[in-house]
Structure formats: C-alpha cells, structure tokens
Design an enzyme around this catalytic site. Structure first.
Site, mmCIF file in Angstrom:
data_model
loop_
_atom_site.group_PDB
_atom_site.id
_atom_site.type_symbol
_atom_site.label_atom_id
_atom_site.label_comp_id
_atom_site.label_asym_id
_atom_site.label_seq_id
_atom_site.Cartn_x
_atom_site.Cartn_y
_atom_site.Cartn_z
ATOM 1 N N TRP A 192 0.858 -1.196 0.000
ATOM 2 C CA TRP A 192 0.000 0.000 0.000
ATOM 3 C C TRP A 192 0.888 1.238 0.000
ATOM 4 O O TRP A 192 1.799 1.338 0.826
ATOM 5 C CB TRP A 192 -0.932 0.054 1.222
ATOM 6 C CG TRP A 192 -1.662 1.368 1.237
ATOM 7 C CD1 TRP A 192 -2.691 1.745 0.411
ATOM 8 C CD2 TRP A 192 -1.371 2.513 2.063
ATOM 9 N NE1 TRP A 192 -3.051 3.064 0.676
ATOM 10 C CE2 TRP A 192 -2.265 3.541 1.672
ATOM 11 C CE3 TRP A 192 -0.445 2.767 3.080
ATOM 12 C CZ2 TRP A 192 -2.250 4.801 2.276
ATOM 13 C CZ3 TRP A 192 -0.436 4.024 3.680
ATOM 14 C CH2 TRP A 192 -1.345 5.024 3.281
ATOM 15 N N GLU A 233 -2.967 -2.791 -2.810
ATOM 16 C CA GLU A 233 -4.150 -2.252 -2.122
ATOM 17 C C GLU A 233 -4.504 -0.857 -2.624
ATOM 18 O O GLU A 233 -3.694 0.064 -2.553
ATOM 19 C CB GLU A 233 -3.876 -2.202 -0.610
ATOM 20 C CG GLU A 233 -5.032 -1.641 0.193
ATOM 21 C CD GLU A 233 -4.714 -1.525 1.683
ATOM 22 O OE1 GLU A 233 -3.543 -1.737 2.076
ATOM 23 O OE2 GLU A 233 -5.640 -1.224 2.453
ATOM 24 N N LYS A 235 -6.974 2.721 -2.844
ATOM 25 C CA LYS A 235 -7.620 3.649 -1.913
ATOM 26 C C LYS A 235 -8.226 4.789 -2.718
ATOM 27 O O LYS A 235 -7.690 5.159 -3.757
ATOM 28 C CB LYS A 235 -6.575 4.171 -0.920
ATOM 29 C CG LYS A 235 -7.131 4.926 0.274
ATOM 30 C CD LYS A 235 -6.079 5.096 1.365
ATOM 31 C CE LYS A 235 -6.693 5.796 2.570
ATOM 32 N NZ LYS A 235 -5.784 5.803 3.719
ATOM 33 N N ASP A 266 -9.674 -3.037 0.804
ATOM 34 C CA ASP A 266 -9.835 -2.540 2.178
ATOM 35 C C ASP A 266 -11.230 -1.933 2.277
ATOM 36 O O ASP A 266 -11.606 -1.072 1.477
ATOM 37 C CB ASP A 266 -8.747 -1.500 2.480
ATOM 38 C CG ASP A 266 -8.778 -1.007 3.912
ATOM 39 O OD1 ASP A 266 -9.864 -0.600 4.387
ATOM 40 O OD2 ASP A 266 -7.719 -1.005 4.574
ATOM 41 N N HIS A 269 -11.737 1.934 2.031
ATOM 42 C CA HIS A 269 -11.020 2.671 0.987
ATOM 43 C C HIS A 269 -11.861 3.057 -0.219
ATOM 44 O O HIS A 269 -11.343 3.232 -1.319
ATOM 45 C CB HIS A 269 -9.808 1.857 0.518
ATOM 46 C CG HIS A 269 -8.683 1.916 1.486
ATOM 47 N ND1 HIS A 269 -7.406 1.481 1.190
ATOM 48 C CD2 HIS A 269 -8.626 2.378 2.747
ATOM 49 C CE1 HIS A 269 -6.632 1.655 2.232
ATOM 50 N NE2 HIS A 269 -7.344 2.189 3.197
ATOM 51 N N HIS A 293 -8.767 -6.397 3.591
ATOM 52 C CA HIS A 293 -8.479 -5.646 4.803
ATOM 53 C C HIS A 293 -9.822 -5.350 5.439
ATOM 54 O O HIS A 293 -10.563 -4.470 4.986
ATOM 55 C CB HIS A 293 -7.703 -4.360 4.493
ATOM 56 C CG HIS A 293 -6.226 -4.558 4.520
ATOM 57 N ND1 HIS A 293 -5.315 -3.530 4.453
ATOM 58 C CD2 HIS A 293 -5.495 -5.699 4.648
ATOM 59 C CE1 HIS A 293 -4.090 -4.025 4.520
ATOM 60 N NE2 HIS A 293 -4.171 -5.340 4.633
ATOM 61 N N ASP A 301 -12.521 8.627 8.194
ATOM 62 C CA ASP A 301 -11.550 7.647 8.680
ATOM 63 C C ASP A 301 -11.837 6.268 8.110
ATOM 64 O O ASP A 301 -12.982 5.816 8.128
ATOM 65 C CB ASP A 301 -11.586 7.593 10.215
ATOM 66 C CG ASP A 301 -10.621 6.535 10.729
ATOM 67 O OD1 ASP A 301 -9.464 6.538 10.271
ATOM 68 O OD2 ASP A 301 -11.023 5.690 11.542
ATOM 69 N N ASP A 303 -10.387 3.435 9.229
ATOM 70 C CA ASP A 303 -9.824 2.371 10.068
ATOM 71 C C ASP A 303 -10.406 2.286 11.471
ATOM 72 O O ASP A 303 -9.678 2.088 12.433
ATOM 73 C CB ASP A 303 -8.301 2.566 10.181
ATOM 74 C CG ASP A 303 -7.633 2.562 8.828
ATOM 75 O OD1 ASP A 303 -7.513 1.493 8.246
ATOM 76 O OD2 ASP A 303 -7.257 3.647 8.348
ATOM 77 N N ASP A 333 -7.493 -4.582 9.407
ATOM 78 C CA ASP A 333 -6.750 -3.324 9.305
ATOM 79 C C ASP A 333 -7.549 -2.204 9.946
ATOM 80 O O ASP A 333 -8.388 -1.582 9.303
ATOM 81 C CB ASP A 333 -6.446 -2.999 7.832
ATOM 82 C CG ASP A 333 -5.595 -1.737 7.721
ATOM 83 O OD1 ASP A 333 -5.046 -1.292 8.741
ATOM 84 O OD2 ASP A 333 -5.500 -1.183 6.607
HETATM 85 C C1 RNT Z 1 -3.831 2.568 4.685
HETATM 86 C C2 RNT Z 1 -3.977 1.153 4.300
HETATM 87 C C3 RNT Z 1 -2.909 0.220 4.783
HETATM 88 C C4 RNT Z 1 -2.449 0.521 6.189
HETATM 89 C C5 RNT Z 1 -1.493 -0.493 6.751
HETATM 90 C C6 RNT Z 1 -0.834 -0.011 7.998
HETATM 91 O O1 RNT Z 1 -4.899 3.335 4.352
HETATM 92 O O2 RNT Z 1 -5.228 0.672 4.676
HETATM 93 O O3 RNT Z 1 -3.315 -1.082 4.645
HETATM 94 O O4 RNT Z 1 -3.521 0.668 7.068
HETATM 95 O O5 RNT Z 1 -0.596 -0.874 5.794
HETATM 96 ZN ZN ZN Z 2 -5.618 -1.435 4.511
#
Ligand code: RNT
Ligand code: ZN
Length: 425
Positions: A192, A233, A235, A266, A269, A293, A301, A303, A333
């Site tokens: 990523w 990955e 985003k 993810d 994302h 993820h 946010d 996460d 994640d």
């Molecule tokens: C960041 C990504 C990535 C990170 C990790 C720490 O937006 O989701 O996966 O969270 O690599």
């Molecule tokens: Zn991620």
C-alpha cells in the site's frame, strides 16, 4: 464484573441452537469446523498506533497514516508488542496469523535504511511465530519516512526516489519469502502506498505511469512466489490526498488483471457509503484469490475498530455463498489509539469471526431454492427470521471448543491486563 456460565449451560444452549439450525438443513458442527480452519491475520499495528521500532537519524513525517487518541500504554518495544499480542491471542478463538510492517524490524539499536532490511531483522519475529505456531504476513512501509514527505513514493517524479522505494519493496519481498520458508507456507505481502495529492494535480497521468514501472520492477525480482504472495491495495482518498490517489481501485484492478499479484480490498477505501461485498463476485470471477483488509470506514476515517455491522455480514455472506472462503485471505486493518488496544484487537477480530460464522450458518441452498422458485416473500421472511436465530449459542460453543473465554468473560481478562500491565508502563 461479568458472570461466567457453566460448561453445561453453554452446551445445553448449543444443542438447542443446533436443532433449530438443523431443521433448516444447516450443520452447525460443520460450520464450527470451517470457522476453526479459517485464519484471520491480526495486524500488529493496532498494538502501538502504527509507530514501529525504526531507529531514526532524522525526523520523519506522517505520510498518510494517522492514529488518533491518547490511551495509555502502547507497546513501545518488541517484547511489549509480543506480550500484548499474546494477550489478545488468548482471548480470540480460532486460527490466527500475525501481520507485520517493515517498520517493526529489530535492528539492534542501529539505524538501518529501509532498502537495506533483510530477513535477519525479522529473526526474532520468525522465532516467536514458530514457537506460537502462527504464520506471519508482511507489508513494506511506504510512509513515515523522509522520502515519503512529498506525498509520492513509487510514483515520485524523481527516478532516484522511485528506485529507493523499489529497492525497499524488493527487500520486503525477500523478507516475506524468508518468512514463508520458515513457516512452510505462503506469507501474504501487501503493498500500500500513500501517493496522491491534496488538490487538483494537473498531471494525473505520469504518476500512474511511474507506479506501473515501479511495480513491474519490484515484481521482476527473483523471489519465490510460492512463499511471497504479493497483493496491491487501492484507496480512494486519504488525509492530504483528498483529490487524487495514484493507486486507485481502477488502477490496481487493471494491474491485477494483467499481472501476477492479487488485489487487496480494504473496506474503508471507497466512497464513504460504498461497500465492498458486491465487488467480491466480480473480482473472483476473474481472479484466483483475494486479500481483504477488514475494517470500518466512518466519515473520513477508514480504520475504525471492526464491529458486527451489515457491511461485515454482507461481506462474508458473499464469500461463503460463493464458496470462496479458501480463496480469500482475511486480514484486519484498523487502529484506534483512544481505547485499550488489546480490547480493540479482540473486539475487531471476534466481530469478523462472528460475521464469518453467521454466513456459515445460513441455509443458502434453501434460500436459493425459494428464490429460483419465485417465492420471494418466503425468502425475505426467512432472511429476517434468521436474524434472530440463536447464532450466539453457536459462537459461545466455538469459544468453549477453542478454550478462550466465552461471552462477556473476556472483557474481565482485558480489564485485568489493563490494570496490571498496560497502566503500569
Ligand atoms: C492505509 C492502508 C494500509 C495501512 C497499513 C498499515 O490506508 O489501509 O493497509 O492501514 O498498511
Ligand atoms: Zn488497509
């Protein structure tokens, strides 16, 4: 604070639940066996707010990742992080993996540049994982570094900066290969990058061309892909890259269709109301495997700690209905620095596992039959009735079988550790 139930009470409730599901053709014992065989990759970075153990000679920038909150006692040494992870393991049922980032290298107090990292800097992690009987996964760290401060890494306009990050990625592929050999099985290596721009870059093309070149250079290195299993990955936006992210979903989807790595989706994302469950059947129609993820986006946010919401339920429904659990690698994640970090790990992991269990407890054939025979109201009714079926009793049996605290009992164990260890740091 919380009462524990007796083994007999848990078993009695399980037997009643088992009979209820069996009446719909669902084998709860088989569901528990499948759940036990489905590993979840626990991300190390929840334990220390993505700090890592790097020894720096100069100040580093943030670079696209930010954990918020001031809860006391983050793990500040490898020993603390391993101890905290073991505490979390003791409260989570089922098979686990452990997911490291390059910044968690142990370099004996010396500054080692990221393009110089090697398997020797992860020997202690590998020895620990072997002794715990869990497999490791890995990630290059393309953020929190002076050469990431421009907001571009693998797609940087300067070829020297790109070359540095390509060398880092290759070093990490070799480390993942070594981890894979050590654990006699694949190590999933997720790439990523934070690359992007805050506002309206005129040139949205060159960074993507550069990223493609960098990815090709990284993937050309002589690494055994039986052990190092690469993923990329995407985003949509990040903090400071609201307008443009080089590694977008379209970019990586096109990349994995034409190159070897797998896609990493993810959950946080995409557009704030966009979910990933309906992407699974599209991606896996063309791809052999997929990395997830598992996370929870909320407003800006991506996460937040995973909870058992509809996004999680729908995600695993799609995977289980498509018989794609073995082709899907489940990694977590999220990072929350405002609450007890072990509690965050355990809440999120148990929620993801409950999502898998709920999908495994679905009478999918019966629902499909109602659908194909035109009984749509009966299908909808059954889906609604299933929501209040006693899945909790099956989950409790899983925890009992796996020898971890059942129900609310783990909350006490977490709070004891908070009092005795975390708050004494
Ligand atoms: C960041 C990504 C990535 C990170 C990790 C720490 O937006 O989701 O996966 O969270 O690599
Ligand atoms: Zn991620």
């Amino acid at each position: 604070m919380f009462q524990t139930r007796t083994r007999e009470a848990i078993e009695t409730q399980y037997q009643a639940a088992k009979a209820g599901y069996a009446a719909l053709g669902v084998d709860t014992d088989a569901a528990l066996d499948t759940l036990a065989a489905t590993p979840i990759s626990l991300h190390c970075w929840q334990g220390d707010d993505v700090r890592g153990f790097e020894v720096h000679e100069e100040a580093v920038g943030g670079g696209g990742i930010m954990a918020t909150g001031n809860y006391p006692g983050p793990a500040l040494t490898p020993a603390q992080l391993r101890a905290d992870a073991e505490k979390a393991f003791s409260l989570i049922p089922g098979a686990l993996r452990f997911n490291l980032h390059a910044i968690y290298a142990e370099t004996g107090g010396k500054a080692v540049e990221r393009d110089r990292l090697g398997p020797e800097h992860f020997q202690a992690w590998m020895a620990w994982s072997t002794s715990r009987g869990i497999c490791l996964d890995f990630n290059p760290t393309f953020f929190a570094h002076p050469l990431a401060n421009d907001g571009y890494t693998l797609s940087h306009p300067d070829p020297d900066v790109r070359a540095f990050w390509v060398r880092h990625a290759i070093a990490c592929r070799r480390i993942a290969e070594a981890m894979g050999r050590n654990q006699k099985g694949p190590c999933y290596l997720n790439h990523w990058i934070p690359d992007g721009a805050k506002d309206q870059p005129i040139d949205r093309w060159s960074p993507r061309r550069h990223l493609l070149e960098s990815l090709d250079a990284m993937m050309a290195a002589d690494v055994d892909t039986a052990y190092c299993r690469d993923a990329v990955e995407s985003k949509l936006f990040g903090i400071g890259s609201e307008d443009y992210v080089v590694g977008s979903h379209e970019f990586y989807l096109a990349y994995v269709m034409t190159h070897d790595p797998m896609l990493c989706l993810d959950m946080g994302h995409f557009h704030p109301t966009e979910t990933i469950h309906d992407k699974i059947s599209s991606v896996l129609t063309f791809q052999k495997e997929l990395l997830l993820h598992v996370s929870r986006g909320i407003r800006w946010d991506s996460d937040h700690v995973v909870i058992l919401n509809d996004d999680i339920r729908c995600l695993f429904q799609q995977i289980v209905r498509g018989k794609a659990l073995e082709r899907t690698h489940v990694a977590l994640d999220f990072f929350d620095a405002s609450i007890n970090r072990i509690g965050a790990w355990v809440v999120g992991t148990r929620a993801a596992q409950k999502g898998i269990l709920l999908a495994l407890l679905e009478p999918t054939d019966l629902l499909a039959d109602l659908e194909s025979s035109g009984r749509a109201a009966a299908k909808l009714a059954l889906l609604e009735e299933l929501k209040t079926f006693p899945a909790g009793a099956v989950w409790d049996m899983f925890c009992l079988q796996q020898d971890v605290p059942v129900g609310t009992a783990w909350i006490d164990a977490m709070q004891d550790y908070d009092r005795d260890v975390i708050r004494r740091r």
